[in-house]
Design a protein around this motif. Structure first.
Motif, PDB file in Angstrom:
ATOM      1  N   PRO A 256       0.992  -1.278   0.116  1.00  0.00           N
ATOM      2  CA  PRO A 256       0.001   0.060   0.013  1.00  0.00           C
ATOM      3  C   PRO A 256       0.647   1.183   0.034  1.00  0.00           C
ATOM      4  O   PRO A 256       1.718   1.338   0.718  1.00  0.00           O
ATOM      5  N   VAL A 257       0.538   2.058  -0.814  1.00  0.00           N
ATOM      6  CA  VAL A 257       1.275   3.474  -1.038  1.00  0.00           C
ATOM      7  C   VAL A 257       1.146   4.165   0.474  1.00  0.00           C
ATOM      8  O   VAL A 257       2.280   4.780   0.720  1.00  0.00           O
ATOM      9  N   ALA A 258       0.054   4.187   1.293  1.00  0.00           N
ATOM     10  CA  ALA A 258       0.043   4.822   2.206  1.00  0.00           C
ATOM     11  C   ALA A 258       0.883   4.396   3.066  1.00  0.00           C
ATOM     12  O   ALA A 258       1.609   5.260   3.972  1.00  0.00           O
ATOM     13  N   ALA A 259       1.135   3.192   3.193  1.00  0.00           N
ATOM     14  CA  ALA A 259       2.078   2.517   4.233  1.00  0.00           C
ATOM     15  C   ALA A 259       3.551   2.985   4.005  1.00  0.00           C
ATOM     16  O   ALA A 259       4.379   3.267   4.886  1.00  0.00           O
ATOM     17  N   LEU A 260       3.935   2.811   2.657  1.00  0.00           N
ATOM     18  CA  LEU A 260       5.133   3.177   2.357  1.00  0.00           C
ATOM     19  C   LEU A 260       5.571   4.591   2.776  1.00  0.00           C
ATOM     20  O   LEU A 260       6.677   4.831   3.026  1.00  0.00           O
ATOM     21  N   ARG A 261       4.610   5.322   2.212  1.00  0.00           N
ATOM     22  CA  ARG A 261       4.787   6.893   2.432  1.00  0.00           C
ATOM     23  C   ARG A 261       5.022   7.161   3.975  1.00  0.00           C
ATOM     24  O   ARG A 261       5.883   7.794   4.347  1.00  0.00           O
ATOM     25  N   GLU A 262       4.159   6.689   4.957  1.00  0.00           N
ATOM     26  CA  GLU A 262       4.326   6.884   6.455  1.00  0.00           C
ATOM     27  C   GLU A 262       5.437   6.241   6.841  1.00  0.00           C
ATOM     28  O   GLU A 262       6.345   6.896   7.684  1.00  0.00           O
ATOM     29  N   MET A 263       6.052   5.146   6.649  1.00  0.00           N
ATOM     30  CA  MET A 263       7.051   4.401   6.772  1.00  0.00           C
ATOM     31  C   MET A 263       8.336   5.253   6.593  1.00  0.00           C
ATOM     32  O   MET A 263       9.363   5.587   7.318  1.00  0.00           O
ATOM     33  N   GLY A 298       9.337   6.243  27.620  1.00  0.00           N
ATOM     34  CA  GLY A 298       7.799   6.273  28.192  1.00  0.00           C
ATOM     35  C   GLY A 298       6.800   5.628  27.157  1.00  0.00           C
ATOM     36  O   GLY A 298       5.831   5.384  27.595  1.00  0.00           O
ATOM     37  N   LEU A 299       7.298   5.584  25.646  1.00  0.00           N
ATOM     38  CA  LEU A 299       6.562   5.147  24.827  1.00  0.00           C
ATOM     39  C   LEU A 299       6.863   3.646  24.530  1.00  0.00           C
ATOM     40  O   LEU A 299       8.120   3.338  24.295  1.00  0.00           O
ATOM     41  N   THR A 300       5.797   2.587  24.266  1.00  0.00           N
ATOM     42  CA  THR A 300       6.124   1.269  24.298  1.00  0.00           C
ATOM     43  C   THR A 300       5.497   1.066  22.805  1.00  0.00           C
ATOM     44  O   THR A 300       4.938   1.637  22.259  1.00  0.00           O
ATOM     45  N   LEU A 301       6.072  -0.049  22.332  1.00  0.00           N
ATOM     46  CA  LEU A 301       5.666  -0.562  20.975  1.00  0.00           C
ATOM     47  C   LEU A 301       4.116  -1.048  20.925  1.00  0.00           C
ATOM     48  O   LEU A 301       3.669  -0.768  20.098  1.00  0.00           O
ATOM     49  N   GLY A 302       3.813  -1.472  22.241  1.00  0.00           N
ATOM     50  CA  GLY A 302       2.158  -1.985  22.175  1.00  0.00           C
ATOM     51  C   GLY A 302       1.340  -0.481  22.049  1.00  0.00           C
ATOM     52  O   GLY A 302       0.323  -0.818  21.467  1.00  0.00           O
ATOM     53  N   GLU A 303       1.877   0.502  22.445  1.00  0.00           N
ATOM     54  CA  GLU A 303       1.016   1.755  22.441  1.00  0.00           C
ATOM     55  C   GLU A 303       0.912   2.317  20.875  1.00  0.00           C
ATOM     56  O   GLU A 303      -0.088   3.030  20.672  1.00  0.00           O
ATOM     57  N   LEU A 304       1.751   1.831  20.015  1.00  0.00           N
ATOM     58  CA  LEU A 304       1.815   2.358  18.651  1.00  0.00           C
ATOM     59  C   LEU A 304       0.603   1.871  17.774  1.00  0.00           C
ATOM     60  O   LEU A 304       0.221   2.335  16.780  1.00  0.00           O
ATOM     61  N   LYS A 305      -0.061   0.426  18.216  1.00  0.00           N
ATOM     62  CA  LYS A 305      -1.122   0.212  17.988  1.00  0.00           C
ATOM     63  C   LYS A 305      -2.601   0.630  18.092  1.00  0.00           C
ATOM     64  O   LYS A 305      -3.497   0.584  17.649  1.00  0.00           O
ATOM     65  N   GLY A 306      -2.466   1.685  19.043  1.00  0.00           N
ATOM     66  CA  GLY A 306      -3.914   2.421  19.518  1.00  0.00           C
ATOM     67  C   GLY A 306      -3.518   3.841  19.334  1.00  0.00           C
ATOM     68  O   GLY A 306      -2.281   4.281  18.820  1.00  0.00           O
ATOM     69  N   ASN A 309      -0.034   9.703  22.173  1.00  0.00           N
ATOM     70  CA  ASN A 309       0.673  11.148  21.622  1.00  0.00           C
ATOM     71  C   ASN A 309       1.854  11.255  20.868  1.00  0.00           C
ATOM     72  O   ASN A 309       2.745  10.292  20.897  1.00  0.00           O
ATOM     73  N   SER A 310       1.822  12.410  19.905  1.00  0.00           N
ATOM     74  CA  SER A 310       3.097  12.396  19.266  1.00  0.00           C
ATOM     75  C   SER A 310       4.147  13.046  20.028  1.00  0.00           C
ATOM     76  O   SER A 310       4.040  14.023  20.671  1.00  0.00           O
ATOM     77  N   ARG A 311       5.208  12.503  20.014  1.00  0.00           N
ATOM     78  CA  ARG A 311       6.470  12.835  20.562  1.00  0.00           C
ATOM     79  C   ARG A 311       7.613  12.913  19.831  1.00  0.00           C
ATOM     80  O   ARG A 311       8.593  12.030  19.944  1.00  0.00           O
ATOM     81  N   PRO A 312       7.871  13.775  18.778  1.00  0.00           N
ATOM     82  CA  PRO A 312       8.881  13.787  17.772  1.00  0.00           C
ATOM     83  C   PRO A 312      10.356  14.080  18.352  1.00  0.00           C
ATOM     84  O   PRO A 312      10.437  14.745  19.240  1.00  0.00           O
ATOM     85  N   ASP A 328       0.671  14.280  10.185  1.00  0.00           N
ATOM     86  CA  ASP A 328      -0.260  14.889  11.228  1.00  0.00           C
ATOM     87  C   ASP A 328       0.714  14.969  12.541  1.00  0.00           C
ATOM     88  O   ASP A 328       1.793  14.563  12.637  1.00  0.00           O
ATOM     89  N   THR A 329      -0.004  15.750  13.539  1.00  0.00           N
ATOM     90  CA  THR A 329       0.849  15.806  14.727  1.00  0.00           C
ATOM     91  C   THR A 329       0.054  15.102  15.847  1.00  0.00           C
ATOM     92  O   THR A 329       0.193  15.512  17.237  1.00  0.00           O
ATOM     93  N   TRP A 330      -0.527  13.932  15.351  1.00  0.00           N
ATOM     94  CA  TRP A 330      -1.342  13.332  16.334  1.00  0.00           C
ATOM     95  C   TRP A 330      -1.018  11.979  16.855  1.00  0.00           C
ATOM     96  O   TRP A 330      -1.625  11.367  17.296  1.00  0.00           O
ATOM     97  N   GLY A 331       0.157  11.709  16.274  1.00  0.00           N
ATOM     98  CA  GLY A 331       0.986  10.238  16.636  1.00  0.00           C
ATOM     99  C   GLY A 331      -0.318   9.076  15.739  1.00  0.00           C
ATOM    100  O   GLY A 331      -0.342   7.909  16.072  1.00  0.00           O
ATOM    101  N   ARG A 332      -0.560   9.781  14.454  1.00  0.00           N
ATOM    102  CA  ARG A 332      -1.276   8.495  13.649  1.00  0.00           C
ATOM    103  C   ARG A 332      -0.582   7.801  12.587  1.00  0.00           C
ATOM    104  O   ARG A 332      -0.968   7.032  12.056  1.00  0.00           O
ATOM    105  N   GLY A 333       0.844   8.188  12.664  1.00  0.00           N
ATOM    106  CA  GLY A 333       1.370   7.506  11.502  1.00  0.00           C
ATOM    107  C   GLY A 333       1.589   5.918  11.545  1.00  0.00           C
ATOM    108  O   GLY A 333       1.136   5.080  10.530  1.00  0.00           O
TER     109      GLY A 333
END
Length: 452
Positions: A256-263, A298-306, A309-312, A328-333
């Motif tokens: 999927p193009v969307a996945a490649l772009r976000e990666m 403080g951010l875990t891999l498990g939390e990335l599925k839900g 917060n974005s912490r760049p 986006d700046t909402w941690g949705r990548g």
């Protein structure tokens, strides 16, 4: 009584535990209990009077901080509590810096130490002025492309009639008349002149990493690399499966193009720019991208599925990419990566920490028969990705569980000659990677989710 992010239990005092005090002071603070084991049992401290004098003095003399050290009593059994407050300045112990993350203490070195010291000073790597750079180092075409890309989202302020330097000022990429590092990364003519490894290395492999067929290196600023990597993938590294609906020829994207772009965006925006180059590997049955720099503390891999917060790591670069509409700046990548793979009919991607960095692996849907005669496919690829991501110690833990599925933390610790808190951290990582789970609680059993 398991150890936590801000609680540590020790049966007796040892000067090495000053590292734990330093780690708490540099993180969110915490409590250290001397005379209590991990199960909550109090072991009487016969030398508590001397410790009550020695511990505060050692903390003050070795680190220059003050902690609240109290003598506690439980049914006549004496133990000591040490309350460590978080400090806004960096705290060192004999010239070394420690940090508490999860239930473990880690020493900060290299890039991690540099980022930590900048953070304590109220700065990030990309917010620092690049003394050797001038406006002549900025590529105007990249700024023009950036502004054109931003029109759809409408997040950019009006830049009509502004000079290149004034546009950079609008993006908060300058300080006085000087350019910040973020300006060079985003729009520089040759960012590698200032920072080595501002590049993406793409390799085409066969079944595994020993079978390299060909490779390309993409260099330039972030705007250039984002476009060029997609071109290289489409024209050299990926095939486009063709299907026919009636007499109409239909092309399907391999991934999927969307996945490649976000990666790609995640890697470019959140990488450690003083570390290794981004590595993109294309295999027969999967695609992976790796960048140096792990998850924020403080951010875990498990939390990335839900929702998270974005912490760049690089907030100036991230803000500019947001204004251009790239992110986006909402941690949705990561959510976009998961969802786009699901919509594309692909298995769930692997998102993991590996070799001091962050890796995302996409797997193809493939059905066939392998050499053993078993039906293979995306599930086998996903499992292989998980196994490849495990450390040797994590594999050792799984082997012990495989031999005895009701083994305790203490049993694992004894076999590996490590402490129970370290076992807990390994188990936590294995659960996040989907390698093991616990069926039941106190009297439950371990269940392996992968074959090892």
């Amino acid at each position: 009584m398991p150890e936590q992010q801000n609680i540590e239990y020790k049966q007796s005092w040892h000067d090495d535990y000053l590292k734990w005090v330093c780690g708490f002071a540099n993180a969110i603070g915490g409590m250290i209990y001397i005379g209590i084991d991990n199960k909550g049992n109090v072991s009487h401290l016969a030398d508590y009077s001397k410790l009550m004098e020695d511990i505060p003095n050692k903390i003050r003399n070795s680190m220059g901080i003050i902690c609240d050290v109290q003598l506690e009593d439980k049914e006549g059994m004496k133990y000591i509590s040490i309350k460590v407050n978080p400090y806004s300045v960096a705290v060192s112990l004999r010239g070394r810096f420690y940090y508490r993350t999860g239930s473990t203490k880690m020493e900060l070195t290299g890039v991690e130490l540099n980022e930590f010291l900048l953070k304590k000073a109220g700065k990030t790597w990309d917010d620092v002025v690049e003394e050797g750079a001038t406006i002549k180092d900025i590529e105007e075409k990249s700024i023009a492309k950036f502004i054109e890309d931003s029109r759809e989202k409408g997040r950019m302020p009006d830049t009509k009639g502004l000079s290149v330097f004034q546009i950079l000022e609008k993006l908060q990429l300058t300080e006085g008349r000087k350019l910040k590092r973020a300006a060079i990364v985003l729009f520089g003519k040759n960012p590698n002149r200032f920072y080595p490894n501002v590049q993406v290395k793409i390799g085409r492999f066969g079944k595994d990493s020993t079978d390299l067929k060909f490779q390309e290196v993409v260099e330039g600023n972030l705007v250039q690399m984002l476009a060029e990597v997609q071109v290289q993938l489409n024209h050299k590294f990926l095939t486009r499966p063709v299907d026919f609906v009636g007499m109409q020829r239909v092309e399907k994207d391999e991934y999927p193009v969307a996945a490649l772009r976000e990666m790609m965006l995640n890697a470019l925006v959140h990488r450690t720019y003083m570390g290794a180059h981004i590595q993109l590997r294309v295999y027969d049955n999967r695609l992976s991208i790796w960048n140096e720099g792990g998850l924020p503390f403080g951010l875990t891999l498990g939390e990335l599925k839900g929702e998270h917060n974005s912490r760049p790591r690089n907030p100036k670069i991230a803000k500019a990419c947001f204004m251009a509409g790239y992110i986006d700046t909402w941690g949705r990548g990561t959510l976009k990566i998961y969802n786009s793979c699901k919509e594309h009919g692909l298995p769930e991607p692997d998102i993991l920490e590996k070799d001091g960095g962050f890796m995302v692996v996409l797997h193809k849907v493939w059905q066939g028969v392998d050499e053993s005669g078993a039906i293979g496919g995306a599930i086998g690829g996903a499992i292989g990705g998980v196994i490849d991501s495990l450390t040797d110690r994590q594999k050792d833990v799984l082997k012990i569980i495989k031999e005895n599925n009701d083994v305790t933390y203490k049993g694992i610790a004894e076999k590996l000659a490590i402490n129970e808190s370290a076992v807990g951290e390994h188990i936590k990582r294995l659960k996040e990677k989907g390698a093991v789970k616990r069926d039941g609680s106190t009297r439950g059993k371990w269940v392996l989710l992968i074959d090892i």
